[in-house]
Design a protein around this motif. Structure first.
Motif, PDB file in Angstrom:
ATOM      1  N   SER A  94       0.917   8.802  -4.364  1.00 14.93           N
ATOM      2  CA  SER A  94      -0.138   8.210  -3.535  1.00 14.93           C
ATOM      3  C   SER A  94      -1.548   8.402  -4.071  1.00 14.93           C
ATOM      4  CB  SER A  94      -0.060   8.794  -2.119  1.00 14.93           C
ATOM      5  OG  SER A  94      -0.236  10.207  -2.151  1.00 14.93           O
ATOM      6  N   GLY A  95      -1.787   9.424  -4.896  1.00 22.48           N
ATOM      7  CA  GLY A  95      -3.154   9.774  -5.289  1.00 22.48           C
ATOM      8  C   GLY A  95      -3.616   9.099  -6.556  1.00 22.48           C
ATOM      9  N   PHE A  96      -3.551   7.791  -6.599  1.00 19.17           N
ATOM     10  CA  PHE A  96      -3.866   7.042  -7.812  1.00 19.17           C
ATOM     11  C   PHE A  96      -5.281   7.326  -8.307  1.00 19.17           C
ATOM     12  CE2 PHE A  96      -5.366   2.908  -9.714  1.00 19.17           C
ATOM     13  CZ  PHE A  96      -4.692   3.060 -10.915  1.00 19.17           C
ATOM     14  N   ASP A  97      -5.364   7.755  -9.563  1.00 15.22           N
ATOM     15  CA  ASP A  97      -6.634   8.011 -10.262  1.00 15.22           C
ATOM     16  C   ASP A  97      -7.462   9.136  -9.643  1.00 15.22           C
ATOM     17  OD1 ASP A  97      -6.309   6.306 -12.367  1.00 15.22           O
ATOM     18  OD2 ASP A  97      -7.953   4.953 -11.848  1.00 15.22           O
TER      19      ASP A  97
ATOM     20  N   LYS B 270      -1.667  -0.496 -21.297  1.00 15.82           N
ATOM     21  CA  LYS B 270      -0.712  -1.523 -20.878  1.00 15.82           C
ATOM     22  C   LYS B 270      -0.352  -1.351 -19.406  1.00 15.82           C
ATOM     23  CE  LYS B 270       3.610  -3.733 -22.280  1.00 15.82           C
ATOM     24  NZ  LYS B 270       4.751  -3.706 -23.258  1.00 15.82           N
ATOM     25  N   ALA B 271      -0.209  -0.094 -18.977  1.00 13.88           N
ATOM     26  CA  ALA B 271       0.118   0.165 -17.574  1.00 13.88           C
ATOM     27  C   ALA B 271      -1.016  -0.294 -16.659  1.00 13.88           C
ATOM     28  CB  ALA B 271       0.405   1.646 -17.366  1.00 13.88           C
ATOM     29  N   ARG B 272      -2.262  -0.116 -17.079  1.00 19.08           N
ATOM     30  CA  ARG B 272      -3.400  -0.545 -16.269  1.00 19.08           C
ATOM     31  C   ARG B 272      -3.505  -2.068 -16.213  1.00 19.08           C
ATOM     32  NH1 ARG B 272      -6.728   2.973 -14.090  1.00 19.08           N
ATOM     33  NH2 ARG B 272      -6.650   5.144 -14.779  1.00 19.08           N
ATOM     34  N   GLN B 273      -3.125  -2.727 -17.269  1.00 21.74           N
ATOM     35  CA  GLN B 273      -3.188  -4.188 -17.282  1.00 21.74           C
ATOM     36  C   GLN B 273      -2.233  -4.820 -16.277  1.00 21.74           C
ATOM     37  OE1 GLN B 273      -2.399  -5.124 -21.406  1.00 21.74           O
ATOM     38  NE2 GLN B 273      -4.498  -4.700 -22.060  1.00 21.74           N
ATOM     39  N   ALA B 274      -1.232  -4.070 -15.846  1.00 17.15           N
ATOM     40  CA  ALA B 274      -0.263  -4.593 -14.879  1.00 17.15           C
ATOM     41  C   ALA B 274      -0.775  -4.548 -13.450  1.00 17.15           C
ATOM     42  CB  ALA B 274       1.044  -3.798 -14.970  1.00 17.15           C
ATOM     43  N   LEU B 275      -1.900  -3.867 -13.216  1.00 13.05           N
ATOM     44  CA  LEU B 275      -2.410  -3.710 -11.860  1.00 13.05           C
ATOM     45  C   LEU B 275      -3.157  -4.959 -11.404  1.00 13.05           C
ATOM     46  CD1 LEU B 275      -3.783  -0.063 -12.105  1.00 13.05           C
ATOM     47  CD2 LEU B 275      -1.571  -0.829 -11.217  1.00 13.05           C
ATOM     48  N   PRO B 276      -3.034  -5.319 -10.129  1.00 10.57           N
ATOM     49  CA  PRO B 276      -3.733  -6.509  -9.608  1.00 10.57           C
ATOM     50  C   PRO B 276      -5.220  -6.247  -9.428  1.00 10.57           C
ATOM     51  CG  PRO B 276      -2.613  -5.383  -7.825  1.00 10.57           C
ATOM     52  CD  PRO B 276      -2.227  -4.648  -9.098  1.00 10.57           C
ATOM     53  N   ALA B 277      -5.993  -7.312  -9.348  1.00  8.52           N
ATOM     54  CA  ALA B 277      -7.438  -7.189  -9.151  1.00  8.52           C
ATOM     55  C   ALA B 277      -7.781  -6.838  -7.711  1.00  8.52           C
ATOM     56  CB  ALA B 277      -8.134  -8.490  -9.544  1.00  8.52           C
ATOM     57  N   THR B 278      -6.949  -7.255  -6.764  1.00  6.61           N
ATOM     58  CA  THR B 278      -7.167  -6.951  -5.352  1.00  6.61           C
ATOM     59  C   THR B 278      -5.861  -6.467  -4.730  1.00  6.61           C
ATOM     60  OG1 THR B 278      -6.677  -9.229  -4.671  1.00  6.61           O
ATOM     61  CG2 THR B 278      -8.986  -8.682  -5.152  1.00  6.61           C
ATOM     62  N   LEU B 279      -6.003  -5.765  -3.596  1.00  4.76           N
ATOM     63  CA  LEU B 279      -4.849  -5.208  -2.895  1.00  4.76           C
ATOM     64  C   LEU B 279      -4.961  -5.506  -1.404  1.00  4.76           C
ATOM     65  CD1 LEU B 279      -4.913  -1.710  -4.596  1.00  4.76           C
ATOM     66  CD2 LEU B 279      -2.977  -3.284  -4.749  1.00  4.76           C
ATOM     67  N   PRO B 280      -3.827  -5.627  -0.728  1.00  5.10           N
ATOM     68  CA  PRO B 280      -3.868  -5.805   0.728  1.00  5.10           C
ATOM     69  C   PRO B 280      -4.481  -4.583   1.409  1.00  5.10           C
ATOM     70  CG  PRO B 280      -1.711  -6.402  -0.141  1.00  5.10           C
ATOM     71  CD  PRO B 280      -2.459  -5.735  -1.258  1.00  5.10           C
TER      72      PRO B 280
ATOM     73  N   THR C   7       7.050  12.274   1.859  1.00  3.31           N
ATOM     74  CA  THR C   7       6.129  11.317   2.468  1.00  3.31           C
ATOM     75  C   THR C   7       4.841  11.184   1.665  1.00  3.31           C
ATOM     76  OG1 THR C   7       7.015  11.930   4.639  1.00  3.31           O
ATOM     77  CG2 THR C   7       4.932  10.721   4.606  1.00  3.31           C
ATOM     78  N   ALA C   8       4.310  12.324   1.213  1.00  2.08           N
ATOM     79  CA  ALA C   8       3.025  12.322   0.515  1.00  2.08           C
ATOM     80  C   ALA C   8       3.084  11.607  -0.827  1.00  2.08           C
ATOM     81  CB  ALA C   8       2.538  13.754   0.319  1.00  2.08           C
ATOM     82  N   THR C   9       4.265  11.469  -1.415  1.00  4.51           N
ATOM     83  CA  THR C   9       4.389  10.823  -2.726  1.00  4.51           C
ATOM     84  C   THR C   9       4.745   9.342  -2.623  1.00  4.51           C
ATOM     85  OG1 THR C   9       6.671  11.671  -2.836  1.00  4.51           O
ATOM     86  CG2 THR C   9       4.968  12.932  -3.986  1.00  4.51           C
ATOM     87  N   GLN C  10       4.741   8.800  -1.415  1.00  9.26           N
ATOM     88  CA  GLN C  10       4.958   7.357  -1.275  1.00  9.26           C
ATOM     89  C   GLN C  10       3.726   6.597  -1.756  1.00  9.26           C
ATOM     90  OE1 GLN C  10       5.970   7.452   2.995  1.00  9.26           O
ATOM     91  NE2 GLN C  10       7.963   6.607   2.453  1.00  9.26           N
ATOM     92  N   ASP C  11       3.948   5.389  -2.250  1.00  8.96           N
ATOM     93  CA  ASP C  11       2.830   4.655  -2.882  1.00  8.96           C
ATOM     94  C   ASP C  11       3.051   3.158  -2.819  1.00  8.96           C
ATOM     95  OD1 ASP C  11       0.665   3.966  -4.853  1.00  8.96           O
ATOM     96  OD2 ASP C  11       2.431   3.431  -6.034  1.00  8.96           O
ATOM     97  N   LYS C  12       1.947   2.437  -2.593  1.00 12.93           N
ATOM     98  CA  LYS C  12       1.974   0.977  -2.674  1.00 12.93           C
ATOM     99  C   LYS C  12       0.850   0.428  -3.556  1.00 12.93           C
ATOM    100  CE  LYS C  12       4.302  -0.156   1.682  1.00 12.93           C
ATOM    101  NZ  LYS C  12       4.244  -0.965   2.924  1.00 12.93           N
ATOM    102  N   LEU C  13       0.061   1.311  -4.160  1.00 11.62           N
ATOM    103  CA  LEU C  13      -1.113   0.858  -4.908  1.00 11.62           C
ATOM    104  C   LEU C  13      -0.840   0.552  -6.374  1.00 11.62           C
ATOM    105  CD1 LEU C  13      -4.147   2.949  -3.627  1.00 11.62           C
ATOM    106  CD2 LEU C  13      -3.271   0.757  -2.814  1.00 11.62           C
ATOM    107  N   HIS C  14       0.030   1.317  -7.015  1.00 15.70           N
ATOM    108  CA  HIS C  14       0.165   1.134  -8.461  1.00 15.70           C
ATOM    109  C   HIS C  14       1.602   1.111  -8.966  1.00 15.70           C
ATOM    110  CE1 HIS C  14       0.872   5.502  -9.520  1.00 15.70           C
ATOM    111  NE2 HIS C  14       0.414   5.623  -8.297  1.00 15.70           N
TER     112      HIS C  14
END
Length: 355
Positions: free
Chosen positions: A21-24, A204-214, A272-279
């Motif tokens: 969950s703690g991206f970057d 390469k991993a960063r290039q896969a990320l979207p420009a916007t998120l819900p 629970t704390a390691t769940q993620d939807k951002l990256h």
């Protein structure tokens, strides 16, 4: 300014960033280290770096001034007021390269810590090392635990144009730039790191990320990352809970919280704390074997996540679950494409010895 010693030995831990969950922002130091020795040249005319490498990267890393440890060391020496001098670097590398275990952060922290040790006697300033390391790396999530050890949460504080800091009532001004907070980690929490035989570049991993998120996905991650400090130190949470309801009046905290209950609470929080939807969902296609392993662990209730940008897989657990964890990944380990490191958490961060 001349160096205060002729030899410096540096030890830097591997790190795992994001923890789901703690991206970057979130990083964790692991008890698995690279060790590097810098020895000054006896020849005053020799101003070059001579690099010897054993272990990880011995066949691929450069052995000249372009080596990340060397280039960082040179930059840090200039920052700390040291002139250019020749030296031999003996690097004993254990941290895998381009796998998501903080190898670049290790190199940067090692170079800066060594320069600081050559520049001044006594204890080195960890905050100064962190500031320069985060600036060079461009983000603080790996360098923070490499410097301070344990669990870290970091951020980049932006000030208005022309304003260097913000006054804080009763405290020091908050300056612009990178900051970090170090959280304690329960010694019963361990990490299993599954290392695959393929690499994945952070770029390469960063290039896969979207420009916007819900918006709802951002809220989802905020609710999970807020749990991480409690999940990594469940004993303190239990102590606070029992103290607040008075249940420790007869026999203390240990009597109030059974070990089995503490373990169950800790592992529920970790999951629970390691769940993620951002990256991670956006990067899954780049590391399909890793993602499949993560999903398998999570289907069994284990707190599994991509380590950093991947492709290593991190599994966090309270208590000894080595046999169970290895059993879940038995087929992968038997394939010869994976190996596993069962590691305690490093709580010290970078260390240096002079002479």
């Amino acid at each position: 300014m001349n160096p205060v010693t002729r030899r410096v030995h540096v030890r830097v831990p591997a790190t795992s960033a994001n923890l789901g969950s703690g991206f970057d922002t979130v990083g964790l130091a692991l008890d698995y280290h690279d060790e590097l020795t810098f020895t000054l040249s006896d020849d005053p005319a020799d101003t070059d770096a001579h690099v010897n490498i054993e272990g990880e990267g011995a066949q691929t890393l450069p052995r000249d001034e372009t080596h990340l440890v060397v280039s960082t060391f040179r930059r840090a020496c200039r920052t700390f007021g040291l002139g250019r001098f020749g030296f031999t670097l003996e690097a004993h590398n254990r941290i895998p390269q381009a796998r998501g275990m903080g190898s670049s952060a290790e190199a940067i922290v090692a170079g800066i810590a060594a320069a600081a040790a050559f520049a001044q006697e006594g204890e080195f300033n960890r905050s100064a090392i962190f500031d320069l390391a985060a600036t060079i790396e461009g983000h603080p999530d790996n360098v923070a635990p490499a410097v301070f050890g344990g669990l870290t949460v970091s951020w980049d504080f932006s000030t208005a144009e022309g304003v260097g800091s913000v006054p804080i009532p009763g405290g020091e001004p908050l300056h612009g730039g990178f900051h970090t907070v170090n959280y304690p980690v329960d010694p019963a929490i361990t990490a299993a790191v599954f290392v695959p035989d393929y690499e994945l570049s952070t770029e390469k991993a960063r290039q896969a990320l979207p420009a916007t998120l819900p918006y709802r996905d951002a809220v989802y991650n905020v609710s999970r990352v807020g749990l991480l400090p409690a999940a990594m130190n469940p004993g303190a949470l239990a102590a606070a809970t029992t103290a607040s309801d008075g249940s420790d009046a007869d026999g203390g905290i240990a009597a109030a919280v059974a070990p089995s209950a503490l373990a169950a609470t800790a592992n529920t929080l970790l999951y629970t704390a390691t769940q993620d939807k951002l990256h991670q969902p956006y990067r899954a296609a780049l590391m399909e074997p890793s993602w499949n392993l993560i999903e398998r662990f999570r289907s069994h209730g284990y707190a599994a996540a991509v380590s950093g940008a991947g492709p290593c897989v991190l599994v966090l657990h309270y208590g000894d679950a080595r046999e169970a964890i290895d059993a879940i990944a038995a087929e992968d380990l038997a394939s010869g494409h994976w190996r596993v490191l069962h590691l305690p958490i490093d709580t010290t961060g970078v260390t240096v010895e002079r002479g």
